[in-house]
Write an enzyme that holds these catalytic residues in place. Structure first.
Site, mmCIF file in Angstrom:
data_model
loop_
_atom_site.group_PDB
_atom_site.id
_atom_site.type_symbol
_atom_site.label_atom_id
_atom_site.label_comp_id
_atom_site.label_asym_id
_atom_site.label_seq_id
_atom_site.Cartn_x
_atom_site.Cartn_y
_atom_site.Cartn_z
ATOM 1 C CB CYS A 103 50.307 1.889 45.889
ATOM 2 S SG CYS A 103 50.566 0.515 46.995
ATOM 3 C CB THR A 152 44.017 8.485 38.550
ATOM 4 O OG1 THR A 152 45.361 8.153 38.221
ATOM 5 C CG2 THR A 152 43.225 7.217 38.730
ATOM 6 C CB THR A 199 28.693 13.355 31.674
ATOM 7 O OG1 THR A 199 28.752 11.950 31.827
ATOM 8 C CG2 THR A 199 27.556 13.886 32.523
ATOM 9 C CB THR A 252 34.914 12.123 33.696
ATOM 10 O OG1 THR A 252 33.783 11.272 33.886
ATOM 11 C CG2 THR A 252 34.495 13.570 33.754
HETATM 12 N N1 ASP Z 1 30.506 7.915 30.639
HETATM 13 C C1 ASP Z 1 30.872 9.308 30.567
HETATM 14 C C2 ASP Z 1 32.074 9.441 29.650
HETATM 15 O O1 ASP Z 1 33.162 9.192 30.050
HETATM 16 C C3 ASP Z 1 31.150 9.841 31.931
HETATM 17 C C4 ASP Z 1 31.488 11.311 32.002
HETATM 18 O O2 ASP Z 1 31.664 12.016 31.025
HETATM 19 O O3 ASP Z 1 31.573 11.805 33.124
HETATM 20 O O4 ASP Z 1 31.906 9.791 28.515
#
Ligand code: ASP
Length: 346
Positions: A281, A168, A15, A91
């Site tokens: 968990c 995570t 992103t 992410t």
């Molecule tokens: N879909 C994107 C990715 O993982 C999400 C992001 O970068 O926040 O490339």
């Protein structure tokens, strides 16, 4: 004259590198030149920045072991030229990449910081600017004797720096997207950056950097649920060439005591399939034998993942199976904390 700090930026996508496609509103990658235009502050950091954009830039859902290898080899190639490394990454799978890199780099003496953003760089309220500028600062932070303050593979997001293999992605909405449930942060960025020295891992003195990138993806994850079907379990365990199974268990490592379930696991273990017990968990550790519902797993030879994340145990298995010939050695290393990825309960 003091030498300027230098950081290598590896620009993989995500992103942080996207803008809206006017045709349909979907997010698509932009190039690095455009990113620099959108973030003129990069030039004001006073840091010598060199960037290597990947072609094509990818959504991190596309990232696989080849990409981890590419990132690792680029860092290795330029290791002596830079004070630290920042990997711009989507992410969604950042925690996997950070975990994989943490195993691939042995005796790391320089920071490798992964970061990204929840909102595209081109958007007004984007979190990209803070994340990237702070990651650069963290990547060149040195102590009084000129050594890196955080010589680890890390994830920096919002205002916290985490050990990469403890992270995570926990939130698809908030800027605070990552969490390290079982290990405290290595640093916090506020008005000042506060480092928590005692949480940081340092390599043994004068140990030479080793980068090993071979992986094996003949592994599977089996997340159990109440009422899980025998055919499903047998189908997963019957996967051709399966070498290891991450068994996502309940609570402190418990599983149903159905006869067929124990038998299926036992047969797989007899065939040489490694079975690792990872709790569903987020916080806390597997403790096999605490309840009778995990006692049979010990007899079968199931290995505890303790408080590892799924991301860390999956990439550790891929790495160990890729790099080690002998099953005995893989088993031994699975029970060893090799990159700060788990806390072993004696
Ligand atoms: N879909 C994107 C990715 O993982 C999400 C992001 O970068 O926040 O490339």
């Amino acid at each position: 004259m003091t030498k300027k700090n230098s950081v290598l930026l590896l620009f993989t996508g995500g992103t942080i590198s996207m803008a809206e496609d006017p045709a349909n509103g979907a997010l698509r990658p932009i190039n690095f030149e455009r990113l620099q235009k959108l973030l003129p502050e990069l030039k004001q950091t006073g840091v010598n920045l060199k960037s290597i954009p990947f072609h094509p830039l990818v959504d991190s859902s596309e990232v696989d072991a080849d990409m981890w290898e590419k990132i690792a080899r680029l860092i290795e190639k330029h290791y002596d030229e830079f004070d630290g490394f920042v990997v711009l990454h989507g992410t969604d799978t950042m925690a996997y990449t950070a975990s994989a890199l943490s195993f691939m780099f042995e005796n790391l003496t320089k920071p490798i910081i992964l970061t990204g953003s929840q909102l595209p760089i081109g958007m007004l309220r984007s979190d990209a600017k803070e994340n990237l500028l702070t990651a650069i600062e963290l990547a060149c932070a040195k102590n009084e004797v000129g050594a890196a303050v955080v010589p680890e593979v890390c994830v920096f997001f919002e205002d916290e720096l985490y050990r990469g293999n403890r992270t995570t992605k926990k939130n698809a909405e908030h800027f605070s997207a990552f969490r390290s449930y079982n290990y405290p942060p290595l640093a916090k960025a506020g008005v000042h950056i506060k480092y928590f020295q005692s949480n940081i891992r340092y390599p043994a003195k004068s140990a030479k950097l080793r980068v090993r990138t071979k992986t094996d993806n003949n592994i599977a994850i089996l997340k159990i649920f109440p009422g899980i079907n025998e055919n499903t379990v047998r189908a997963v365990l019957g996967t051709p060439n399966l070498k290891a199974l991450v068994l996502e268990s309940f609570g402190s490592g418990n599983v149903p005591q159905k006869l067929w379930f124990g038998k299926a696991l036992k047969a797989a273990a007899r065939k040489g399939i490694l079975i690792v017990n990872k709790t569903q968990c987020s916080t806390g550790s597997v403790e096999m034998g605490r309840y009778s519902t995990s006692l049979n797993l010990i007899d079968i030879g199931v290995i505890s993942a303790y408080d590892c994340t799924t991301e860390a145990i999956v990439t550790k298995l891929m790495y160990l199976l890729g790099e080690n010939q002998s099953l005995a050695e893989v088993k031994k290393l699975l029970k060893t904390d090799i990159a700060g990825e788990m806390t072993i309960i004696e």
